[in-house]
Design a protein around this motif. Structure first.
Motif, short mmCIF file in Angstrom:
data_model
loop_
_atom_site.label_atom_id
_atom_site.label_comp_id
_atom_site.label_asym_id
_atom_site.label_seq_id
_atom_site.Cartn_x
_atom_site.Cartn_y
_atom_site.Cartn_z
N GLN A 189 0.82 -1.21 0.00
CA GLN A 189 0.00 0.00 0.00
C GLN A 189 0.86 1.26 0.00
OE1 GLN A 189 -1.92 -1.22 3.61
NE2 GLN A 189 -3.77 -1.89 2.56
N TRP A 190 1.99 1.21 0.68
CA TRP A 190 2.89 2.37 0.79
C TRP A 190 4.27 1.84 1.11
CZ3 TRP A 190 6.32 4.39 4.18
CH2 TRP A 190 6.69 5.73 4.02
N ALA A 191 5.30 2.54 0.63
CA ALA A 191 6.66 2.06 0.91
C ALA A 191 7.69 3.16 0.71
CB ALA A 191 6.99 0.87 0.01
N LEU A 192 8.76 3.04 1.46
CA LEU A 192 10.02 3.73 1.18
C LEU A 192 10.94 2.69 0.56
CD1 LEU A 192 10.69 5.78 4.45
CD2 LEU A 192 9.97 6.70 2.24
N ILE A 193 11.51 3.01 -0.60
CA ILE A 193 12.28 2.03 -1.36
C ILE A 193 13.65 2.60 -1.69
CG2 ILE A 193 12.31 0.54 -3.40
CD1 ILE A 193 9.28 1.13 -3.70
N GLY A 194 14.69 1.82 -1.42
CA GLY A 194 16.02 2.14 -1.89
C GLY A 194 16.32 1.28 -3.11
N VAL A 195 16.74 1.92 -4.20
CA VAL A 195 16.94 1.20 -5.46
C VAL A 195 18.42 1.23 -5.85
CG1 VAL A 195 16.34 1.07 -7.91
CG2 VAL A 195 14.64 1.84 -6.25
N VAL A 196 18.94 0.04 -6.17
CA VAL A 196 20.29 -0.10 -6.73
C VAL A 196 20.16 -0.51 -8.18
CG1 VAL A 196 22.45 -1.40 -6.66
CG2 VAL A 196 21.34 -0.73 -4.52
N TYR A 197 20.66 0.32 -9.09
CA TYR A 197 20.67 -0.06 -10.51
C TYR A 197 21.91 -0.91 -10.76
CZ TYR A 197 16.99 3.35 -10.83
OH TYR A 197 15.80 4.01 -10.64
N VAL A 198 21.68 -2.08 -11.33
CA VAL A 198 22.71 -3.13 -11.35
C VAL A 198 23.59 -3.02 -12.59
CG1 VAL A 198 23.09 -5.62 -11.40
CG2 VAL A 198 21.24 -4.65 -10.01
N GLU A 199 24.88 -2.87 -12.36
CA GLU A 199 25.86 -2.86 -13.43
C GLU A 199 26.25 -4.27 -13.83
OE1 GLU A 199 29.69 -0.16 -14.58
OE2 GLU A 199 29.60 -0.92 -12.52
N ASP A 200 26.29 -5.18 -12.83
CA ASP A 200 26.63 -6.57 -13.15
C ASP A 200 26.25 -7.49 -12.00
OD1 ASP A 200 27.44 -8.65 -14.73
OD2 ASP A 200 29.58 -8.21 -14.63
N PHE A 201 26.16 -8.76 -12.32
CA PHE A 201 26.07 -9.84 -11.33
C PHE A 201 27.47 -10.42 -11.21
CE2 PHE A 201 21.79 -9.18 -12.61
CZ PHE A 201 20.97 -9.65 -11.59
N ARG A 202 27.93 -10.59 -9.97
CA ARG A 202 29.33 -11.00 -9.78
C ARG A 202 29.45 -11.89 -8.54
NH1 ARG A 202 31.01 -4.84 -8.07
NH2 ARG A 202 30.70 -5.03 -5.80
N PRO A 203 30.59 -12.55 -8.38
CA PRO A 203 30.76 -13.41 -7.20
C PRO A 203 30.83 -12.59 -5.92
CG PRO A 203 32.81 -13.27 -8.43
CD PRO A 203 31.76 -12.61 -9.28
N ASP A 204 30.46 -13.21 -4.82
CA ASP A 204 30.50 -12.57 -3.51
C ASP A 204 31.93 -12.13 -3.19
OD1 ASP A 204 29.08 -12.10 -0.84
OD2 ASP A 204 30.83 -13.24 -0.24
N SER A 205 32.08 -10.89 -2.73
CA SER A 205 33.41 -10.34 -2.48
C SER A 205 33.77 -10.25 -1.01
CB SER A 205 33.51 -8.93 -3.09
OG SER A 205 32.59 -8.05 -2.47
N SER A 206 32.80 -10.56 -0.11
CA SER A 206 33.09 -10.46 1.33
C SER A 206 33.84 -11.69 1.81
CB SER A 206 31.78 -10.30 2.12
OG SER A 206 30.92 -11.39 1.88
N GLN A 207 34.71 -11.49 2.75
CA GLN A 207 35.59 -12.57 3.22
C GLN A 207 34.84 -13.49 4.18
OE1 GLN A 207 39.16 -11.17 5.03
NE2 GLN A 207 40.07 -13.20 5.25
N SER A 208 34.98 -14.79 3.97
CA SER A 208 34.37 -15.77 4.87
C SER A 208 35.24 -15.92 6.11
CB SER A 208 34.23 -17.13 4.18
OG SER A 208 33.36 -17.03 3.08
N VAL A 209 34.60 -16.26 7.23
CA VAL A 209 35.30 -16.44 8.51
C VAL A 209 35.37 -17.93 8.82
CG1 VAL A 209 35.30 -15.91 10.95
CG2 VAL A 209 34.55 -14.20 9.32
#
Length: 428
Positions: free
Chosen positions: A408-428
Motif C-alpha cells: 500500500q505504501w513504501a520507502l524504497i532504496g533502489v540499486v541499478y545493477v551494473e553486473d552480477f558477480r561473485p561474492d566479495s566479502s571474506q568468509s570467517v
C-alpha cells in the motif's frame, strides 16, 4: 465533443500542466487562465500526450508563456507532443523555438529535477537522487545446489553481519556449519539483523539483532544474494488502489521509469523496502536442501512431484495489514541480459511453482513482517525507518515473497545493477 480538460500540479519546484482534448481556439480560451496562473519565476512542463489537435491559438499560448518565463528566469518544456501537433509546430516554424521532450520524465530531467514525481497505474512514485555510481548483485553459491538439494559443508560460508547489510538466500544461525546444516531455511539480512526460517518443523522464524560483529556468531549460508553499493535512488511509493499494488507491478513501474530516465539502466535492479503490506503471499522451504535430504526421484525440489513435500506456500493471504522490511532483486526478461555475467545471473533466480504470476520479469524477494508500526517524523530516511522497526517493532513472520504480495505504501532504496558477480566479502 467534450471541452479541453486542464489540470495543474506542483512537482517540486516545477509546475506540471496536463492538457487533454483539442487545443483549438476554444480550447485555448479555456486553457489561458491556467497558463497565466503558473509561477513564471520557476519552470513549467506541459504534458501534451492527451492533445490530438493543435492550432495557432494554442501555439500563441505557448509563445506567450515562454516569453513570460524567460523574462522572469523560468523555463518551458513541452512533453509527449503527438505526431500531428509536432507537424503543426514544424510548419509554423516554431518546432525549434520550444524545448520538446519525448516524455514527462525526460522533461523533468532536462530541468535538472532531482526530486521528481511520477504517476503510473500502480501508484505514485516520488524520487530522490542517491549515489551516482551503479551497484551490483553479489552471489554466493548457486541456487541450483539448493533446488537439487545438494548443499554440503564444503558449500557453506560464515559471514559477518556487517558484510551482508541487504541480502536474501538460504541460511541459519548456530555454532558451526555442521550444527546448522539440518536446519537451513529462507533468510534475509536487513537493518543489521538476520531473520531466518528454521526447517525444524515448527514454522517459526528466528532472528538476531547484533550490536557488534563477532568471529563466532556468524551468518551461516549455503546460498546468498546481496546488494553491493549504495542506493542510487530513494523512492516513496503510494498505491493508486486502497488494496495496494503487487510487488510485480511495483517492479514493473520502477523498471519502466528507469528505462525512461536512465540511459545507463541495463534491465536489472535490487531494492530494499520499508513497506505497509495489504496482503502477504509467500512460501518457505520445509526441509533443509542438503545432500542427505535429496529427493529419491532425483528431481528438483520445485518439481511438481516434490513441491508439496518441500514447500509450505500460500494460496490465500498469510497475513494482512502488516509492516514489513523487504529485500529483493529483479530483471526484465525483455532486456538484453547478455550484458551480465550469465553464470551469476542464472545463479540468483529460480521459478517457484507457487508463484503463479507472469509479468515478464524474474523476481526474487524475501520479507520480514511486523505488527503495524508507525512511521517516524518527516523527512523520512529509509535507513532510519528500517532501524526503528528492527529495534522497536513487534516481529511476526518471515517468508520468501510471491509477486502477488500487495504493497500500500513504501520507502524504497533502489540499486541499478551494473553486473552480477561473485561474492566479495571474506568468509570467517
Amino acid at each position: 465533443m467534450s471541452d479541453l480538460v486542464i489540470s495543474t500540479e506542483k512537482v517540486g519546484s516545477v509546475s506540471l500542466l496536463r492538457l487533454v482534448g483539442r487545443l483549438d481556439a476554444h480550447g485555448a480560451d479555456l486553457a489561458e487562465p491556467a497558463f497565466q496562473a503558473v509561477d513564471h519565476k520557476t519552470a513549467v512542463v506541459i504534458d501534451l500526450g492527451g492533445v490530438p489537435y493543435l492550432s495557432s491559438a494554442g501555439i500563441r499560448l505557448f509563445v506567450a508563456l515562454q516569453k513570460n518565463l524567460q523574462s522572469q528566469g523560468g523555463k518551458l518544456v513541452l512533453a509527449e507532443v503527438q505526431p500531428y501537433c509536432r507537424d503543426v509546430l514544424k510548419v509554423s516554424g516554431l518546432d525549434q523555438f520550444f524545448t520538446i521532450e519525448e516524455t514527462v520524465t525526460r522533461a523533468f530531467l532536462e530541468l535538472g529535477e532531482k526530486n521528481s514525481v511520477f504517476t503510473r497505474p500502480a501508484g505514485r512514485f516520488v524520487y530522490q537522487h542517491g549515489e551516482d555510481r551503479m551497484g551490483a548483485i553479489e552471489v554466493l553459491g548457486d541456487i541450483g545446489n539448493v533446488l537439487a538439494s545438494r548443499i554440503t559443508p564444503a558449500l557453506m560460508a560464515g559471514k559477518k553481519f556487517s558484510s551482508k547489510e541487504y541480502s536474501i538466500g538460504l541460511g541459519a544461525l548456530g555454532p558451526s556449519d555442521e550444527d546448522v546444516l539440518p536446519l537451513l531455511g529462507e533468510m534475509i539480512t536487513i537493518g543489521g539483523t538476520m531473520v531466518w526460517l528454521p526447517t525444524d518443523g515448527n514454522d517459526t522464524p528466528d532472528f538476531l539483532v547484533p550490536q557488534q560483529d563477532s568471529d563466532s556468531v556468524l551468518i551461516r549460508t549455503g546460498f546468498n544474494v546481496s546488494l553491493a553499493g549504495e542506493f542510487n535512488e530513494y523512492v516513496e511509493f503510494e498505491a493508486a488502489s486502497e488494496n495496494g499494488a503487487t510487488l510485480g507491478e511495483i517492479y514493473e513501474s520502477l523498471m519502466a521509469l528507469a528505462r525512461e530516465r536512465r540511459p545507463d539502466f541495463r534491465g536489472a535492479l535490487g531494492l530494499a523496502m520499508r513497506a505497509e503490506v495489504g496482503e502477504l503471499y509467500g512460501c518457505g522451504v520445509v526441509k533443509s536442501p542438503i545432500a542427505a535430504n535429496a529427493p529419491e526421484n532425483g528431481k528438483l525440489i520445485t518439481d511438481p512431484e516434490n513441491y508439496e513435500k518441500w514447500f509450505e506456500y500460500d494460496q490465500t493471504p498469510r497475513l494482512r495489514d502488516v509492516s514489513a522490511l523487504i529485500c529483493g532483486i529483479g530483471v526484465d526478461q525483455s532486456a538484453d541480459l547478455s550484458v551480465f555475467d550469465s553464470k551469476y545471473l542464472n545463479s540468483a533466480f529460480y521459478i517457484n511453482p507457487g508463484n503463479a504470476d507472469s509479468t515478464g520479469l524474474k523476481l526474487h524477494n524475501h520479507g520480514v513482517c511486523f505488527r503495524p508500526f508507525p512511521l517516524g517524523e518527516k523527512p523520512w530516511s529509509l535507513e532510519r525507518e528500517i532501524q526503528r522497526i528492527v529495534n522497536d517493532g513487534d516481529f511476526v513472520d518471515m517468508r520468501h515473497l510471491f509477486d502477488r504480495t500487495t504493497i500500500q505504501w513504501a520507502l524504497i532504496g533502489v540499486v541499478y545493477v551494473e553486473d552480477f558477480r561473485p561474492d566479495s566479502s571474506q568468509s570467517v
